[in-house]
Design a protein around this motif. Structure first.
Motif, PDB file in Angstrom:
ATOM      1  N   HIS A  57       0.856  -1.186   0.000  1.00 56.93           N
ATOM      2  CA  HIS A  57       0.000   0.000   0.000  1.00 56.93           C
ATOM      3  C   HIS A  57       0.888   1.230   0.000  1.00 56.93           C
ATOM      4  CE1 HIS A  57      -3.498  -2.489   1.133  1.00 56.93           C
ATOM      5  NE2 HIS A  57      -2.639  -3.131   1.911  1.00 56.93           N
ATOM      6  N   ALA A  58       0.466   2.280  -0.672  1.00 57.79           N
ATOM      7  CA  ALA A  58       1.230   3.529  -0.718  1.00 57.79           C
ATOM      8  C   ALA A  58       0.350   4.677  -0.257  1.00 57.79           C
ATOM      9  CB  ALA A  58       1.736   3.796  -2.127  1.00 57.79           C
ATOM     10  N   ALA A  59       0.941   5.597   0.469  1.00 60.85           N
ATOM     11  CA  ALA A  59       0.207   6.760   0.946  1.00 60.85           C
ATOM     12  C   ALA A  59       1.121   7.980   0.934  1.00 60.85           C
ATOM     13  CB  ALA A  59      -0.318   6.522   2.358  1.00 60.85           C
ATOM     14  N   TRP A  60       0.571   9.107   0.510  1.00 59.99           N
ATOM     15  CA  TRP A  60       1.298  10.367   0.515  1.00 59.99           C
ATOM     16  C   TRP A  60       1.085  11.086   1.842  1.00 59.99           C
ATOM     17  CZ3 TRP A  60       4.795  11.668  -3.012  1.00 59.99           C
ATOM     18  CH2 TRP A  60       4.706  11.141  -4.313  1.00 59.99           C
ATOM     19  N   ARG A  61       2.121  11.754   2.315  1.00 59.57           N
ATOM     20  CA  ARG A  61       2.050  12.586   3.506  1.00 59.57           C
ATOM     21  C   ARG A  61       2.811  13.878   3.253  1.00 59.57           C
ATOM     22  NH1 ARG A  61       1.534   9.856   8.818  1.00 59.57           N
ATOM     23  NH2 ARG A  61       2.831  11.569   9.568  1.00 59.57           N
ATOM     24  N   THR A  62       2.453  14.916   3.994  1.00 60.20           N
ATOM     25  CA  THR A  62       3.186  16.185   3.894  1.00 60.20           C
ATOM     26  C   THR A  62       4.215  16.326   5.009  1.00 60.20           C
ATOM     27  OG1 THR A  62       1.453  17.303   5.159  1.00 60.20           O
ATOM     28  CG2 THR A  62       1.286  17.368   2.744  1.00 60.20           C
ATOM     29  N   PHE A 122      12.915  18.984   4.793  1.00 61.26           N
ATOM     30  CA  PHE A 122      11.943  18.977   3.703  1.00 61.26           C
ATOM     31  C   PHE A 122      10.622  19.662   4.049  1.00 61.26           C
ATOM     32  CE2 PHE A 122      14.569  15.121   2.770  1.00 61.26           C
ATOM     33  CZ  PHE A 122      15.174  15.621   1.628  1.00 61.26           C
ATOM     34  N   ALA A 123       9.998  19.272   5.164  1.00 60.04           N
ATOM     35  CA  ALA A 123       8.677  19.817   5.461  1.00 60.04           C
ATOM     36  C   ALA A 123       8.736  21.314   5.775  1.00 60.04           C
ATOM     37  CB  ALA A 123       8.051  19.049   6.628  1.00 60.04           C
ATOM     38  N   ARG A 124       9.856  21.779   6.362  1.00 68.95           N
ATOM     39  CA  ARG A 124       9.961  23.196   6.713  1.00 68.95           C
ATOM     40  C   ARG A 124      10.897  23.963   5.778  1.00 68.95           C
ATOM     41  NH1 ARG A 124      10.746  21.352  12.126  1.00 68.95           N
ATOM     42  NH2 ARG A 124      12.743  22.472  12.257  1.00 68.95           N
ATOM     43  N   CYS A 125      11.318  23.345   4.701  1.00 67.79           N
ATOM     44  CA  CYS A 125      12.202  24.015   3.756  1.00 67.79           C
ATOM     45  C   CYS A 125      11.421  25.084   2.981  1.00 67.79           C
ATOM     46  CB  CYS A 125      12.799  23.003   2.779  1.00 67.79           C
ATOM     47  SG  CYS A 125      13.875  23.766   1.534  1.00 67.79           S
ATOM     48  N   PRO A 126      11.882  26.342   2.994  1.00 71.07           N
ATOM     49  CA  PRO A 126      11.156  27.399   2.273  1.00 71.07           C
ATOM     50  C   PRO A 126      11.498  27.480   0.789  1.00 71.07           C
ATOM     51  CG  PRO A 126      13.037  28.359   3.385  1.00 71.07           C
ATOM     52  CD  PRO A 126      13.057  26.883   3.712  1.00 71.07           C
ATOM     53  N   LEU A 127      12.434  26.642   0.334  1.00 69.97           N
ATOM     54  CA  LEU A 127      12.929  26.750  -1.035  1.00 69.97           C
ATOM     55  C   LEU A 127      12.142  25.918  -2.033  1.00 69.97           C
ATOM     56  CD1 LEU A 127      16.744  26.520  -0.201  1.00 69.97           C
ATOM     57  CD2 LEU A 127      15.295  28.552  -0.296  1.00 69.97           C
ATOM     58  N   ALA A 128      11.391  24.938  -1.547  1.00 70.60           N
ATOM     59  CA  ALA A 128      10.624  24.062  -2.434  1.00 70.60           C
ATOM     60  C   ALA A 128       9.595  23.315  -1.596  1.00 70.60           C
ATOM     61  CB  ALA A 128      11.539  23.070  -3.157  1.00 70.60           C
ATOM     62  N   SER A 129       8.638  22.686  -2.267  1.00 69.47           N
ATOM     63  CA  SER A 129       7.605  21.893  -1.598  1.00 69.47           C
ATOM     64  C   SER A 129       7.864  20.410  -1.856  1.00 69.47           C
ATOM     65  CB  SER A 129       6.211  22.268  -2.125  1.00 69.47           C
ATOM     66  OG  SER A 129       5.908  23.610  -1.805  1.00 69.47           O
ATOM     67  N   PHE A 130       7.816  19.620  -0.796  1.00 68.65           N
ATOM     68  CA  PHE A 130       8.092  18.190  -0.880  1.00 68.65           C
ATOM     69  C   PHE A 130       6.937  17.401  -0.268  1.00 68.65           C
ATOM     70  CE2 PHE A 130      12.094  20.489  -0.382  1.00 68.65           C
ATOM     71  CZ  PHE A 130      12.842  20.023  -1.445  1.00 68.65           C
ATOM     72  N   ARG A 131       6.819  16.156  -0.722  1.00 71.92           N
ATOM     73  CA  ARG A 131       5.856  15.225  -0.125  1.00 71.92           C
ATOM     74  C   ARG A 131       6.547  13.888   0.116  1.00 71.92           C
ATOM     75  NH1 ARG A 131       0.221  14.386  -2.747  1.00 71.92           N
ATOM     76  NH2 ARG A 131       1.378  14.234  -4.702  1.00 71.92           N
ATOM     77  N   PHE A 132       6.010  13.152   1.080  1.00 69.74           N
ATOM     78  CA  PHE A 132       6.580  11.873   1.485  1.00 69.74           C
ATOM     79  C   PHE A 132       5.662  10.746   1.029  1.00 69.74           C
ATOM     80  CE2 PHE A 132       7.990  15.158   4.274  1.00 69.74           C
ATOM     81  CZ  PHE A 132       9.285  14.841   4.658  1.00 69.74           C
ATOM     82  N   LEU A 133       6.216   9.804   0.267  1.00 68.57           N
ATOM     83  CA  LEU A 133       5.473   8.623  -0.172  1.00 68.57           C
ATOM     84  C   LEU A 133       5.937   7.429   0.657  1.00 68.57           C
ATOM     85  CD1 LEU A 133       3.460   7.384  -2.255  1.00 68.57           C
ATOM     86  CD2 LEU A 133       5.473   6.823  -3.644  1.00 68.57           C
ATOM     87  N   TYR A 134       5.032   6.832   1.426  1.00 71.04           N
ATOM     88  CA  TYR A 134       5.357   5.689   2.281  1.00 71.04           C
ATOM     89  C   TYR A 134       4.722   4.430   1.720  1.00 71.04           C
ATOM     90  CZ  TYR A 134       7.347   8.831   5.692  1.00 71.04           C
ATOM     91  OH  TYR A 134       8.149   9.751   6.305  1.00 71.04           O
ATOM     92  N   CYS A 156       9.631  13.340  -2.357  1.00 66.92           N
ATOM     93  CA  CYS A 156       9.477  13.708  -3.762  1.00 66.92           C
ATOM     94  C   CYS A 156       9.109  15.179  -3.934  1.00 66.92           C
ATOM     95  CB  CYS A 156       8.383  12.860  -4.413  1.00 66.92           C
ATOM     96  SG  CYS A 156       8.643  11.079  -4.289  1.00 66.92           S
ATOM     97  N   ARG A 157       9.516  15.677  -5.070  1.00 71.24           N
ATOM     98  CA  ARG A 157       9.143  17.017  -5.494  1.00 71.24           C
ATOM     99  C   ARG A 157       8.779  16.958  -6.970  1.00 71.24           C
ATOM    100  NH1 ARG A 157      13.248  22.151  -6.416  1.00 71.24           N
ATOM    101  NH2 ARG A 157      11.654  23.729  -6.862  1.00 71.24           N
TER     102      ARG A 157
END
Length: 346
Positions: A194-199, A229-241, A256-257
């Protein structure tokens, strides 16, 4: 400001005051690195709010009392065979035009490196081709390469560069279908994934337990991932588990970005004793669902990981050298560096 300088040298190096020297530092970065508004955001994020602090030094031109260069060191927790090491990441090496000579650059780099090694076990960095002679003179050695690997998710647009669009679309759809069937065969073995995205990072991931012996790697704990990643102001990232049925812990994760039609993987770990191969098929499915044409993944990786990527259709696009210097040159372990963009400063 306490400067370090040799007699009669017009240049000196001093520790920066991030608040007082802010405008001068940002101006140097915009002139020498990138001309965008993210420079000031990075100054706070990387040098004021990092979980393990950071060191920023400036190059002073003493006759004019001007700040004309910068060199930073960001601290990283790393682990080698169960032993924690304090590692310094070289960052933001920049000198204003008119002062870009070997002498000032060497003074700036040497002072930053020596200062970091007073409190750390090693320093490492990703110098551009022009900076390689400088770091070599300071005792850095080549320890690996950050290599970009690319996998095509939708083949039609790439084939259209070499053949008529109609034929490329038809042939591309056929190749996509064959790759999809191959991936299905990978995923059929074992328990369902199973895969799920998180911020935000998963609460209980401890990826360092998956590192092999003799591998030097950053500690990817929740706090480090949250800040990087989550608090980086330079880009937006998401976590795939990725998780197996009824398994309490993820068997793989990918940070991922998405940029346009490419899914960039900037950090990842897969359980080598579990479903590493099948987890990559889950990643490909996720990229396809997002409408991406390709996946780009970068890292200085173990041979087993390189082979795994090749088996899943990733090919090498380009590479960048990694250099490191240990506090004790004669005692430096023969460690294999495993690095991803997690271990960089942007």
């Amino acid at each position: 400001m306490s400067a370090q300088v040799a007699d009669s040298n017009p240049y000196a190096v001093a520790r920066a005051d991030v608040v007082r020297d802010r405008d001068a530092v940002v101006d140097i970065w915009r002139s020498s690195l990138h001309d965008d508004q993210a420079r000031s955001l990075k100054l706070d994020w990387f040098y004021r709010h990092a979980p393990h602090d950071a060191l920023l030094q400036v190059l002073l031109h003493q006759p004019s009392h001007a700040i004309v260069g910068t060199a930073g060191v960001g601290w990283r927790r790393m682990r080698l065979d169960g032993r924690d090491l304090r590692s310094g990441l070289l960052a933001d090496m920049a000198v204003m035009p008119g002062h870009r000579m070997l002498g000032p650059a060497l003074l700036l780099q040497r002072t930053a490196s020596d200062t970091a090694l007073q409190d750390g076990d090693l320093v490492y960095g990703f110098p551009n081709p022009h900076a390689v002679p400088v770091v070599k003179r300071l005792g850095y050695v080549h320890v690996g390469d950050m290599t970009t690997y690319v996998r095509i998710v939708r083949h039609g647009p790439y084939l259209a560069r070499r053949m008529p669009a109609a034929l490329a679309g038809l042939l591309g759809a056929c190749i996509d279908r064959l790759v999809w069937l191959r991936d299905r065969l990978h995923r059929m073995a074992g328990r369902r994934l199973h895969a799920a995205w998180r911020t935000t990072p998963h609460e209980t991931v401890h990826a360092q337990a998956w590192s092999g012996p003799g591998t030097l790697e950053g500690v990817h704990d929740r706090d480090a991932l949250e800040w990087r990643f989550a608090r980086c102001p330079l880009a937006s990232f998401r976590f795939l588990y990725v998780q197996r049925d009824r398994a309490p812990q993820p068997c793989a994760w990918f940070v991922c970005r998405q940029q346009g039609d490419t899914l960039h993987v900037v950090d990842f770990k897969t359980d080598p004793a579990g479903s590493a191969s099948r987890s990559l098929t889950v990643l490909a499915d996720a990229a396809h669902a997002l409408g991406c044409r390709s996946i780009s993944l970068e890292g200085c990786l173990a041979d087993s990981e390189k082979a795994l990527l090749r088996r899943h259709g990733f090919f090498v696009r380009q590479g960048r050298p990694v250099y490191a210097r240990w506090k004790q040159d004669d005692a430096a372990p023969r460690a294999a560096f495993r690095l991803t963009p997690f271990d960089e400063d942007e």
